[in-house]
Design a protein around this motif. Sequence first.
Motif, mmCIF file in Angstrom:
data_model
loop_
_atom_site.group_PDB
_atom_site.id
_atom_site.type_symbol
_atom_site.label_atom_id
_atom_site.label_comp_id
_atom_site.label_asym_id
_atom_site.label_seq_id
_atom_site.Cartn_x
_atom_site.Cartn_y
_atom_site.Cartn_z
ATOM 1 N N ARG A 25 0.996 -0.912 0.057
ATOM 2 C CA ARG A 25 0.038 0.019 -0.303
ATOM 3 C C ARG A 25 0.934 1.136 0.009
ATOM 4 N NH1 ARG A 25 -3.441 -0.813 5.219
ATOM 5 N NH2 ARG A 25 -3.122 1.694 4.408
ATOM 6 N N TRP A 26 0.515 2.470 -1.182
ATOM 7 C CA TRP A 26 1.903 3.396 -0.858
ATOM 8 C C TRP A 26 0.655 4.451 -1.354
ATOM 9 C CZ3 TRP A 26 2.140 5.308 -6.203
ATOM 10 C CH2 TRP A 26 1.626 4.972 -7.282
ATOM 11 N N ARG A 27 1.394 5.911 -1.949
ATOM 12 C CA ARG A 27 0.728 6.563 -2.354
ATOM 13 C C ARG A 27 1.595 7.968 -2.540
ATOM 14 N NH1 ARG A 27 1.259 11.134 1.313
ATOM 15 N NH2 ARG A 27 1.862 11.028 3.027
ATOM 16 N N THR A 39 -2.898 0.257 -3.737
ATOM 17 C CA THR A 39 -1.626 -1.181 -4.046
ATOM 18 C C THR A 39 -1.976 -1.606 -5.107
ATOM 19 O OG1 THR A 39 -4.431 -1.072 -2.013
ATOM 20 C CG2 THR A 39 -3.051 -3.388 -2.410
ATOM 21 N N TRP A 40 -0.634 -1.877 -5.125
ATOM 22 C CA TRP A 40 0.228 -3.102 -5.384
ATOM 23 C C TRP A 40 0.378 -4.665 -4.791
ATOM 24 C CZ3 TRP A 40 5.283 -0.455 -8.489
ATOM 25 C CH2 TRP A 40 4.254 0.304 -9.124
ATOM 26 N N LEU A 41 -0.150 -5.536 -5.566
ATOM 27 C CA LEU A 41 0.141 -6.760 -4.908
ATOM 28 C C LEU A 41 1.430 -7.486 -5.311
ATOM 29 C CD1 LEU A 41 -3.387 -8.030 -6.001
ATOM 30 C CD2 LEU A 41 -3.050 -7.240 -3.564
ATOM 31 N N ALA A 42 1.770 -8.117 -4.882
ATOM 32 C CA ALA A 42 3.151 -9.392 -5.567
ATOM 33 C C ALA A 42 2.621 -9.922 -4.376
ATOM 34 C CB ALA A 42 3.956 -8.180 -4.029
ATOM 35 N N CYS A 43 3.498 -11.080 -5.557
ATOM 36 C CA CYS A 43 4.124 -12.433 -4.986
ATOM 37 C C CYS A 43 5.486 -12.543 -4.277
ATOM 38 C CB CYS A 43 4.267 -13.851 -6.672
ATOM 39 S SG CYS A 43 5.601 -12.598 -7.220
ATOM 40 N N ALA A 44 5.758 -13.383 -3.706
ATOM 41 C CA ALA A 44 6.469 -13.242 -2.589
ATOM 42 C C ALA A 44 8.460 -13.146 -4.018
ATOM 43 C CB ALA A 44 6.974 -15.279 -2.152
ATOM 44 N N GLU A 45 7.994 -13.210 -4.932
ATOM 45 C CA GLU A 45 9.271 -13.094 -5.632
ATOM 46 C C GLU A 45 9.619 -11.732 -6.000
ATOM 47 O OE1 GLU A 45 11.839 -14.218 -9.756
ATOM 48 O OE2 GLU A 45 9.820 -15.664 -9.474
ATOM 49 N N ALA A 52 11.037 -1.869 -3.882
ATOM 50 C CA ALA A 52 12.054 -1.162 -3.959
ATOM 51 C C ALA A 52 11.996 0.088 -4.723
ATOM 52 C CB ALA A 52 14.019 -1.810 -4.765
ATOM 53 N N PHE A 53 11.061 -0.488 -5.249
ATOM 54 C CA PHE A 53 10.756 0.549 -7.299
ATOM 55 C C PHE A 53 9.822 1.738 -6.666
ATOM 56 C CE2 PHE A 53 7.635 1.730 -9.698
ATOM 57 C CZ PHE A 53 8.616 2.664 -10.990
ATOM 58 N N LEU A 54 9.022 1.902 -5.478
ATOM 59 C CA LEU A 54 8.288 2.543 -4.339
ATOM 60 C C LEU A 54 9.065 3.408 -3.771
ATOM 61 C CD1 LEU A 54 5.190 0.260 -3.775
ATOM 62 C CD2 LEU A 54 4.544 2.247 -5.532
ATOM 63 N N SER A 55 9.934 2.535 -3.100
ATOM 64 C CA SER A 55 10.761 4.052 -1.718
ATOM 65 C C SER A 55 11.941 4.598 -2.936
ATOM 66 C CB SER A 55 12.059 2.463 -1.522
ATOM 67 O OG SER A 55 10.538 1.469 -0.335
ATOM 68 N N ALA A 56 12.123 3.692 -4.049
ATOM 69 C CA ALA A 56 13.323 5.158 -4.305
ATOM 70 C C ALA A 56 12.666 6.108 -4.948
ATOM 71 C CB ALA A 56 13.605 4.177 -6.275
ATOM 72 N N ARG A 57 11.332 6.300 -5.345
ATOM 73 C CA ARG A 57 10.734 6.943 -5.196
ATOM 74 C C ARG A 57 10.451 8.279 -4.762
ATOM 75 N NH1 ARG A 57 11.496 3.585 -8.537
ATOM 76 N NH2 ARG A 57 11.444 4.137 -11.250
ATOM 77 N N GLY A 58 10.211 7.786 -3.191
ATOM 78 C CA GLY A 58 9.794 8.267 -2.007
ATOM 79 C C GLY A 58 8.456 8.428 -1.744
ATOM 80 N N PHE A 59 7.812 7.257 -2.344
ATOM 81 C CA PHE A 59 5.903 6.551 -1.318
ATOM 82 C C PHE A 59 6.225 5.998 -0.061
ATOM 83 C CE2 PHE A 59 5.321 6.803 -6.810
ATOM 84 C CZ PHE A 59 6.170 7.926 -6.812
ATOM 85 N N PRO A 60 5.165 6.813 0.754
ATOM 86 C CA PRO A 60 5.808 5.763 1.892
ATOM 87 C C PRO A 60 5.020 4.784 1.651
ATOM 88 C CG PRO A 60 4.350 8.424 1.667
ATOM 89 C CD PRO A 60 5.238 8.100 0.781
ATOM 90 N N LEU A 61 5.517 3.908 2.186
ATOM 91 C CA LEU A 61 5.044 2.148 1.857
ATOM 92 C C LEU A 61 4.836 1.322 2.969
ATOM 93 C CD1 LEU A 61 5.006 -0.026 -0.722
ATOM 94 C CD2 LEU A 61 7.744 -0.279 0.140
#
Length: 68
Positions: A25-27, A39-45, A52-61
């Motif tokens: 969950r991000w914004r 919300t993005w959904l993710a498998c374990a892989e 990392a993609f969201l964090s690199a952009r400074g999006f709270p996660l």
Amino acid sequence: MDSSETQDAVCSARGCRRPAVFALRWRNPKIHDETRRKTWLACAEHRESLGAFLSARGFPLDVAPFGP
């Protein structure tokens, strides 16, 4: 989300069709207030790479398990 939607939910990574096991969950704080979340959904892989993609952009996660 009802149980059939949960069972059919797949990873948001491009080309991945694996079942989702995490909800990311991000914004974007530049355009969304504290109450708006996407919300993005993710498998374990793909959990780490999507996060990392969201964090690199400074999006709270927030990451939580996804499923019934």
